[in-house]
Design a protein around this motif. Structure first.
Motif, short mmCIF file in Angstrom:
data_model
loop_
_atom_site.label_atom_id
_atom_site.label_comp_id
_atom_site.label_asym_id
_atom_site.label_seq_id
_atom_site.Cartn_x
_atom_site.Cartn_y
_atom_site.Cartn_z
N ASP A 1 21.10 32.33 -20.78
CA ASP A 1 20.83 33.06 -19.55
C ASP A 1 19.44 32.77 -18.98
N THR A 2 18.79 31.71 -19.45
CA THR A 2 17.47 31.34 -18.92
C THR A 2 17.60 30.92 -17.46
N CYS A 3 16.74 31.46 -16.60
CA CYS A 3 16.73 31.07 -15.18
C CYS A 3 15.88 29.81 -15.06
N THR A 4 16.54 28.67 -15.06
CA THR A 4 15.79 27.40 -15.04
C THR A 4 15.12 27.14 -13.71
N ALA A 5 15.64 27.71 -12.62
CA ALA A 5 14.99 27.51 -11.32
C ALA A 5 13.60 28.11 -11.30
N SER A 6 13.37 29.16 -12.08
CA SER A 6 12.07 29.82 -12.10
C SER A 6 11.06 29.09 -12.97
N ARG A 7 11.51 28.07 -13.71
CA ARG A 7 10.60 27.26 -14.51
C ARG A 7 10.70 25.79 -14.12
N MET A 8 11.00 25.56 -12.83
CA MET A 8 11.06 24.20 -12.31
C MET A 8 9.73 23.49 -12.50
N LEU A 9 9.81 22.21 -12.83
CA LEU A 9 8.61 21.38 -12.86
C LEU A 9 8.25 20.97 -11.44
N PRO A 10 7.02 20.58 -11.18
CA PRO A 10 6.66 20.17 -9.82
C PRO A 10 7.65 19.14 -9.29
N PRO A 11 8.24 19.39 -8.12
CA PRO A 11 9.32 18.52 -7.63
C PRO A 11 8.84 17.12 -7.27
N LYS A 12 9.69 16.13 -7.62
CA LYS A 12 9.43 14.74 -7.28
C LYS A 12 10.38 14.25 -6.18
N ASP B 1 11.21 23.13 -17.39
CA ASP B 1 10.67 23.25 -18.74
C ASP B 1 11.81 23.64 -19.68
N GLU B 2 12.09 22.79 -20.68
CA GLU B 2 13.22 23.01 -21.57
C GLU B 2 12.85 23.77 -22.84
N THR B 3 11.64 24.32 -22.90
CA THR B 3 11.19 25.04 -24.10
C THR B 3 11.97 26.34 -24.29
N ASP B 4 12.54 26.50 -25.47
CA ASP B 4 13.20 27.77 -25.86
C ASP B 4 14.25 28.21 -24.84
N LEU B 5 15.09 27.30 -24.42
CA LEU B 5 16.15 27.65 -23.49
C LEU B 5 17.18 28.57 -24.13
N LYS B 6 17.66 29.54 -23.38
CA LYS B 6 18.78 30.38 -23.77
C LYS B 6 19.89 30.21 -22.73
#
Length: 324
Positions: free
Chosen positions: A55-66, A48-53
């Motif tokens: 230091d945002t942990c992108t792994a914790s907002r992963m989309l359902p894996p394809k 989810d790319e909403t309001d990225l900073k």
């Protein structure tokens, strides 16, 4: 008085016509070819790319894996090339035992079972980590890649030796000048033909150092990207290019591209003649983050016959769309 106004109007009209003729693509040479596809982080899990900073942990907002690929790994890179990438982007950090780790985050805490600043660890230690540890698509209820990424963090040397005839864009994650010096030492040991296929981008300070030590490698920093783009917008109508546009990489958001003097063919010819590679990104809407060309609708915004670079997070979909 009327004659003076007539001459002034005629001069203005001639100047405008000159600017138009110098920048129109209607009479510019179109260089044939196909788009150069750049797979950002290889094939990676989307988030989810909403309001990225920063230091945002992108792994914790992963989309359902394809798929099962984890970014910046040998399988991910291999899959990116197999899907049609001409270049794969990777991220690097120096380690305490003299290697470069291929890993995105400034710290280990988000994706892995390790802790602390990435560059403050040895590669020997980071080879023991599980780089799939922190990925979750349901707020931490399940971790589908936990236990499956142990030992998968590669070194830059490993990546370059595994793919000896492939092109890479290397991202320096710091602003440390010494990192530019260390990376230059690695790259200068490569044959000249191999260096020609590598681009480096990152912080102003390490890129400045790397540019002095490896002048044959195309590089870009925030300073050079802004200098090239704004300088070209300012006086590119004249046909002159800022020094920041010469022998570099240039990133152009798709919503900015039509406003560049001579877009597409006249602009692309000027940039190519200056030894610079252009990659078009997704729309820029302010802040520090731009998207890629990630779907057919964005791809359709490129001009017919476009044959320069495309930056994408969805190499499989974009490669298929380009072929079609």
């Amino acid at each position: 008085m009327g004659r003076k106004l007539f001459y002034c109007a005629a001069a203005i009209a001639l100047a405008a016509a000159g600017v138009y003729l110098n920048n129109t693509s209607l009479i510019a040479e179109h260089r044939p070819g196909k788009p150069v596809l750049l797979a950002h982080r290889g094939i990676a899990q989307r988030f989810d790319e909403t309001d990225l900073k920063n230091d945002t942990c992108t792994a914790s907002r992963m989309l359902p894996p394809k798929h099962d690929y984890l970014e910046n790994t040998i399988p991910s890179i291999q899959a990116g090339f197999a899907a049609g990438a001409d270049i794969v982007e990777i991220d690097v950090h120096p380690t305490t035992d003299g290697e470069f780790a291929v890993f995105h985050d400034w710290t280990l805490d988000c994706r892995t079972d390790g802790h602390g600043v990435t560059r403050e660890h040895s590669m020997a230690e980071m080879r023991t980590l599980d780089i799939g540890y922190g990925y979750t698509a349901d707020g931490g209820k399940t971790f589908p890649f936990r236990g499956r990424g142990i030992g998968m963090m590669p070194t830059l040397a490993q990546v370059l030796s595994t793919f000896p005839d492939r092109r890479f864009l290397i991202n320096i994650k710091s602003r440390d000048p010494s990192e530019g010096e260390k990376l230059a030492a690695v790259l200068n040991r490569l044959p000249a033909a191999r260096r020609a296929g590598i681009i480096v981008y990152g912080g102003d300070e390490p890129i400045d150092v790397l540019g002095r030590l490896t002048p044959d490698i195309k590089a870009a920093s925030r300073k050079s990207l802004k200098g090239c783009l704004f300088g070209y917008i300012g006086y590119g109508w004249s046909g002159l290019l800022p020094d920041a546009c010469k022998h570099r990489m240039m990133l152009v958001p798709i919503n900015i591209a039509p406003w560049l003097w001579g877009w597409p063919d006249r602009f692309l010819n000027r940039i190519k003649d200056a030894g610079t590679e252009v990659f078009v990104l997704g729309p820029y809407r302010g802040g520090d983050f731009s998207t890629g060309i990630d779907d057919a609708a964005q791809l359709a915004r490129l001009p017919q016959g476009y044959a320069a670079g495309i930056w994408t997070n969805e190499i499989e979909a974009i490669s298929k769309a380009v072929k079609e």
